[in-house]
Design a protein around this motif. Sequence first.
Motif, short mmCIF file in Angstrom:
data_model
loop_
_atom_site.label_atom_id
_atom_site.label_comp_id
_atom_site.label_asym_id
_atom_site.label_seq_id
_atom_site.Cartn_x
_atom_site.Cartn_y
_atom_site.Cartn_z
N ARG A 1 0.81 -1.21 0.00
CA ARG A 1 0.00 0.00 0.00
C ARG A 1 0.84 1.26 0.00
O ARG A 1 0.32 2.37 -0.08
N GLN A 2 2.14 1.09 0.13
CA GLN A 2 3.06 2.21 -0.04
C GLN A 2 4.41 1.67 -0.45
O GLN A 2 4.81 0.59 -0.02
N ILE A 3 5.10 2.39 -1.31
CA ILE A 3 6.43 1.98 -1.74
C ILE A 3 7.35 3.19 -1.70
O ILE A 3 6.90 4.34 -1.80
N LYS A 4 8.63 2.93 -1.56
CA LYS A 4 9.61 3.99 -1.43
C LYS A 4 10.25 4.29 -2.77
O LYS A 4 10.75 3.39 -3.45
N ILE A 5 10.22 5.56 -3.16
CA ILE A 5 10.81 6.01 -4.42
C ILE A 5 11.62 7.27 -4.14
O ILE A 5 11.10 8.24 -3.57
N HIS A 6 12.88 7.26 -4.52
CA HIS A 6 13.75 8.42 -4.33
C HIS A 6 13.73 8.91 -2.88
O HIS A 6 13.67 10.12 -2.63
N GLY A 7 13.74 7.97 -1.95
CA GLY A 7 13.87 8.32 -0.55
C GLY A 7 12.58 8.68 0.15
O GLY A 7 12.58 8.93 1.36
N ARG A 8 11.45 8.73 -0.57
CA ARG A 8 10.16 9.06 0.03
C ARG A 8 9.15 7.96 -0.22
O ARG A 8 9.17 7.31 -1.27
N TYR A 9 8.24 7.77 0.72
CA TYR A 9 7.17 6.78 0.55
C TYR A 9 6.03 7.38 -0.25
O TYR A 9 5.64 8.55 -0.05
N VAL A 10 5.49 6.58 -1.16
CA VAL A 10 4.37 6.97 -2.01
C VAL A 10 3.20 6.05 -1.72
O VAL A 10 3.35 4.82 -1.71
N THR A 11 2.03 6.62 -1.47
CA THR A 11 0.84 5.82 -1.20
C THR A 11 0.31 5.19 -2.48
O THR A 11 0.26 5.84 -3.53
N VAL A 12 -0.10 3.93 -2.38
CA VAL A 12 -0.63 3.21 -3.54
C VAL A 12 -2.15 3.18 -3.47
O VAL A 12 -2.74 2.45 -2.67
N ARG A 13 -2.78 4.01 -4.29
CA ARG A 13 -4.24 3.97 -4.42
C ARG A 13 -4.65 3.46 -5.80
O ARG A 13 -5.80 3.05 -5.98
N ALA A 14 -3.75 3.52 -6.75
CA ALA A 14 -4.05 3.04 -8.10
C ALA A 14 -4.32 1.54 -8.08
O ALA A 14 -3.86 0.82 -7.19
N ASP A 15 -5.07 1.08 -9.05
CA ASP A 15 -5.29 -0.35 -9.23
C ASP A 15 -3.98 -0.98 -9.72
O ASP A 15 -3.27 -0.40 -10.55
N VAL A 16 -3.64 -2.15 -9.21
CA VAL A 16 -2.44 -2.88 -9.65
C VAL A 16 -2.88 -4.24 -10.17
O VAL A 16 -3.56 -4.99 -9.46
N VAL A 17 -2.53 -4.53 -11.41
CA VAL A 17 -2.93 -5.79 -12.05
C VAL A 17 -1.67 -6.48 -12.58
O VAL A 17 -0.78 -5.82 -13.12
N GLN A 18 -1.61 -7.80 -12.41
CA GLN A 18 -0.47 -8.57 -12.93
C GLN A 18 -0.96 -9.52 -14.00
O GLN A 18 -1.92 -10.27 -13.80
N LEU A 19 -0.30 -9.50 -15.16
CA LEU A 19 -0.61 -10.41 -16.27
C LEU A 19 0.68 -11.09 -16.70
O LEU A 19 1.49 -10.51 -17.42
N ASP A 20 0.91 -12.32 -16.24
CA ASP A 20 2.17 -12.98 -16.57
C ASP A 20 2.14 -13.65 -17.94
O ASP A 20 3.14 -14.22 -18.37
N ALA A 21 1.01 -13.56 -18.65
CA ALA A 21 0.95 -14.14 -19.99
C ALA A 21 1.89 -13.43 -20.96
O ALA A 21 2.23 -13.98 -22.00
N PHE A 22 2.34 -12.23 -20.61
CA PHE A 22 3.26 -11.51 -21.48
C PHE A 22 4.72 -11.84 -21.15
O PHE A 22 5.63 -11.28 -21.77
N SER A 23 4.93 -12.73 -20.20
CA SER A 23 6.30 -13.09 -19.85
C SER A 23 7.01 -13.73 -21.03
O SER A 23 6.43 -14.52 -21.78
N ALA A 24 8.29 -13.39 -21.18
CA ALA A 24 9.11 -14.01 -22.22
C ALA A 24 9.88 -15.21 -21.70
O ALA A 24 10.73 -15.75 -22.40
N HIS A 25 9.59 -15.62 -20.46
CA HIS A 25 10.26 -16.78 -19.85
C HIS A 25 9.41 -18.03 -19.99
O HIS A 25 8.20 -18.01 -19.76
N ALA A 26 10.04 -19.14 -20.33
CA ALA A 26 9.36 -20.43 -20.31
C ALA A 26 8.84 -20.72 -18.92
O ALA A 26 9.48 -20.38 -17.91
#
Length: 457
Positions: free
Chosen positions: A378-403
Amino acid sequence: MTVALTFHGGAGTVTGSKYLVETADSRVLVDCGLFQGLTALRRRNWAPLAPALAELDAVVITHAHLDHCGYLPVLVRAGWHGPVYATPGTAELVPIVLEDSAHLMTEDAAHANKYGWSKHHPALPLYDAADAKKAIGLLRKLDFETETEIAAGVTLDFGRAGHILGSSWAHLRSNARDVVFSGDLGRPGHSLLRPPSPRPPCDALVMESTYGARLHHDEGAMDRFGEVIRRTARRGGSVLIPAFAVDRTEVVLAALAKLRSSHAIPDLPVYVDSPMALAALKVYRDALRSKWPEIRPEAAGHDPLTPRSLTELRTVEESMRVNAPRMPSIIISASGMATGGRVLHHLEHMLPDHRHTVLIVGYAAAGTRARQLASGARQIKIHGRYVTVRADVVQLDAFSAHADADELVAWATAGPQPGSTYLVHGEPDAAEVVAERLRNEYDWQAVVPHEHERVLI
């Protein structure tokens, strides 16, 4: 006479691939990658150079991702002077990757010094543009399926790995011993590249295991991709796609072009915001137009990588203008694991806004911001400051180039059984899953090696 193999990286982790092959007369390093992800891993990049790596006769690079080639300038800075063998495609892409890496390292150090977010005073880059330039000058092109002596008594030939343009598995032969290194293996269904070619018989197989504990779920992936874009646009938001600059950007662009041509998504502005990705895109377009042998026949001869409304952002000022898009848009920006680059500035601006979506489309190593986001942070650190995560986060591993797990095992077992198989370039659980399958289902000797472990072949 024996051949020794030492794992200087890529053992118990997905990054930092470095595998040393030693004979009585020669030392050859297969891959020369940076460690990425967790702080403890990244610190290894700064460790004193292992004495054995200071006296190499040659380096072999399987493909142009940083975790396989990004340590080359460190060798050069320590006084090593080549040669480095790679396929023609890899030799085209490695300069793009190393120049960008050196630029980002120098830029990050300057930013840290200006704003004081580093523990080091002053913060310094691991290497700079001059080191990268020297490393690039050591590259020697070797065509696929062309056996060449690269050191005293050691020959090399490359086979297609189908992971990114130029990617290869490497076959080293010395003292009547054969070792095959898989590099990173691609997928049979890659939209642009032909699948991996079969490996030859070998005494030892060193195989990656990135997705060794997972299966890709491709069914309906394009539909889900389209739905994410439509849903985000309906609420007035934009889709940010952290994407590896080499190959993932091209695959995503091809998918967007297909979705737009079938009217599955609205005609939104599409931005590619990464100088490195744009340079790699030019190489891919050249390969498609020239019908390189590793390109799928159905993709060759035309440009499937240009969706409507595509804008290529080259300057910092152009990049800054899309930090807060005025209308729903699609932004593709490097790096893929959000460890650096322009994507960090987009994340800073877009993560706090619930209208936006961050779409993770590739492998995210432990300790990276992409992994944190995919894991629900819900928060991640970028350039020394924490940023709140309100955006939707979606993972699609079908685009992976790994077997995936099944594809790895299928490729390995399609060839004759090796004397030993070593599972590398994977997190410990993933590597062990593949090792157990090979042991239990095929009665292979399969081992997950430790960092710096040395074995005889």
